[in-house]
Write a protein that holds these residues in place. Structure first.
Motif, PDB file in Angstrom:
ATOM      1  N   ALA A 105       0.889  -1.369   0.065  1.00 39.82           N
ATOM      2  CA  ALA A 105       0.076  -0.012  -0.170  1.00 39.82           C
ATOM      3  C   ALA A 105       0.803   1.325   0.012  1.00 39.82           C
ATOM      4  N   GLN A 110       2.000   2.972  -6.064  1.00 41.65           N
ATOM      5  CA  GLN A 110       0.685   3.087  -5.411  1.00 41.65           C
ATOM      6  C   GLN A 110       0.714   4.469  -4.656  1.00 41.65           C
ATOM      7  N   ARG A 113      -0.726   6.892  -7.520  1.00 39.97           N
ATOM      8  CA  ARG A 113      -2.088   6.829  -7.369  1.00 39.97           C
ATOM      9  C   ARG A 113      -2.934   7.578  -6.362  1.00 39.97           C
ATOM     10  N   TYR A 114      -2.132   7.996  -5.272  1.00 38.05           N
ATOM     11  CA  TYR A 114      -2.717   8.749  -4.098  1.00 38.05           C
ATOM     12  C   TYR A 114      -2.675  10.150  -4.237  1.00 38.05           C
ATOM     13  N   GLY A 225      -5.421  -1.332  -4.090  1.00 39.15           N
ATOM     14  CA  GLY A 225      -4.137  -1.635  -3.502  1.00 39.15           C
ATOM     15  C   GLY A 225      -4.174  -0.915  -2.298  1.00 39.15           C
ATOM     16  N   ASP A 226      -5.162  -0.509  -1.638  1.00 35.69           N
ATOM     17  CA  ASP A 226      -5.175  -0.005  -0.464  1.00 35.69           C
ATOM     18  C   ASP A 226      -4.767  -0.852   0.616  1.00 35.69           C
TER      19      ASP A 226
END
Length: 447
Positions: A105, A110, A113-114, A225-226
């Motif tokens: 995560a 990832q 993506r945040y 994916g979190d």
């Protein structure tokens, strides 16, 4: 040759130095380091504590011989009673398996993506402000980072409950104030502070259940994916160590630890920029040159070098985690001193980060000290600066927090200047983290 026995303050019968520490925790640690050196013995009401301020000794405890040290439970309940076996408090095989499971995560792809969520939430906050407003900066940053951690790492929505949850977290954190001996009262005794603690705990439990239910009802729309998605998939696949209680512990840990330190870093960054005109000028000039009239992108943030130096310097002067505690599993020798089994080692960033042996102008806000040209890594020990801890238990969210701070500073900073509205330096209250009190207010100014 036998190890030396450390010196320390005498204190008073029964209480030791507990009352002196409670009167001024930060000042007490500074005074002990000045008076007794890098390894000082401190008697408290119920524990034997050793104050370690030597960077090489800190590296030894956190990295070289970390297997001999565990997270302590300092008051008979402590964070363990609140967070259970979450990543911050668990030990041994459970901690190792959970860290490995959660790690994806926080992988770089990832984090990319945040980015959109971090920027979008910061933009929405800024759009509620107007030039001339006066805001409570610490509260605003707490609610913002709380929203970000839930929407990214937990893959859920808070539904406008940011203020309520932030206040519940304050109620809970107040139980662990280091500047008040009432914190030594067991949590089951119904003092006003403990009543607030239990009330906050119940509110947080409800929030955790709602976040988990959002996933179980399929209401989330992220890519899976979190952290919470990873845990729920492991539970549903039959992982023996992942049950509902463990998921509760990890979610609550992330709620508390995943937003608070970044909120404080942002609060202190805004304060320091406000109080240092040249740093503020260079900060805004970099935003104009790199970000311009648009919100920052992943590529922009990688180029915000001065902004990152502001963040690093804020965490040096005002480390949100102001000390790290470990408990010795067995007798040890630390920097030539004897450390007995069961003793607590306190390694205060607050003291080491301001030590003139390692820092020129240690109390000054100088982001430029982090430039490649100014930094002299050969003369400064690695553990003269450790805002995210160190060793195998170094904070899993370090890069997440650094990126988040840069995104928020850039998104808000390209729109406004924040001018500190107080007359004096904020008073600092050591709780789980280093909180300002009263609230840090800023006036919103036009660029």
């Amino acid at each position: 040759m036998a190890d030396r026995q450390p010196r320390g303050p005498t204190g008073i019968p029964v209480f030791g130095s507990s009352l002196d520490f409670a009167a001024d925790p930060l000042g007490f640690m500074e005074e002990c380091a000045r008076e007794y050196g890098d390894f000082a013995r401190i008697d408290t009401l119920n524990r034997e504590v050793y104050l370690l301020t030597d960077p090489e000794g800190i590296e030894y405890v956190l990295t070289e011989n970390y297997g001999n040290y565990r997270k302590p439970d300092l008051d008979g309940e402590g964070l363990d009673g609140l967070l259970g076996d979450g990543l911050l408090t668990s030990e041994g095989d459970l901690w190792r398996s959970q860290r490995k499971r959660i790690q994806p995560a926080f992988f770089r792809e990832q984090l990319d993506r945040y980015a959109e969520t971090m920027v979008g939430d910061a933009r929405e906050l800024a759009e509620t402000w107007s030039v001339g407003d006066r805001i409570e900066g610490d509260s605003a940053m707490s609610q913002l980072t709380l929203r970000i951690i839930v929407e990214t790492v937990l893959g859920a929505e808070l539904g406008g409950m940011e203020r309520e949850i932030s206040e519940a977290l304050i109620d809970v954190s107040g139980r662990f104030r280091s500047d008040d001996v009432r914190s030594l009262v067991p949590a089951d005794v119904p003092t006003p502070r403990n009543v607030k603690y239990r009330r906050g705990e119940r509110r947080l439990e409800r929030v955790v259940r709602d976040i988990v239910r959002q996933h179980e009802r399929g209401e989330r729309t992220e890519d899976g994916g979190d952290m919470l998605s990873l845990l729920l998939r492991a539970r549903d696949a039959g992982a023996v160590e992942i049950d509902d209680e463990q998921i509760r512990d990890e979610v609550l840990t992330m709620l508390l630890a995943g937003h608070d330190t970044t909120a404080l870093t942002l609060t202190y960054s805004w304060y320091l920029l406000s109080e240092n005109q040249e740093a503020r000028r260079r900060f805004h000039a970099e935003l104009d040159a790199v970000v311009g009239d648009s919100d920052p992108t992943v590529e922009d943030v990688q180029r915000l070098d001065y902004t990152e130096r502001v963040v690093k310097e804020a965490m040096r002067l005002y480390p949100p985690a102001y000390t790290i505690y470990r408990e010795a599993n067995a007798d040890d020798s630390v920097t030539g001193f004897h450390l007995p089994e069961g003793a607590i080692v306190s390694m205060p960033q607050w003291v080491v980060h301001r030590d003139p042996r390692w820092w020129d102008d240690p109390d000054g806000f100088r982001p430029e000290r982090w430039s490649d040209e100014a930094r002299d890594d050969a003369s400064r020990p690695d553990y003269a600066y450790y805002p995210f801890g160190g060793g195998p238990r170094r904070c899993i969210g370090e890069e997440f927090a650094t990126r988040e701070a840069k995104f928020v500073l850039a998104t808000i900073g390209r729109r406004f200047e924040l001018e500190y509205a107080g007359r004096d330096e904020p008073e600092l209250i050591p709780m789980v983290t280093l909180h300002p009190e009263p609230p840090v207010e800023f006036d919103v100014k036009a660029r």
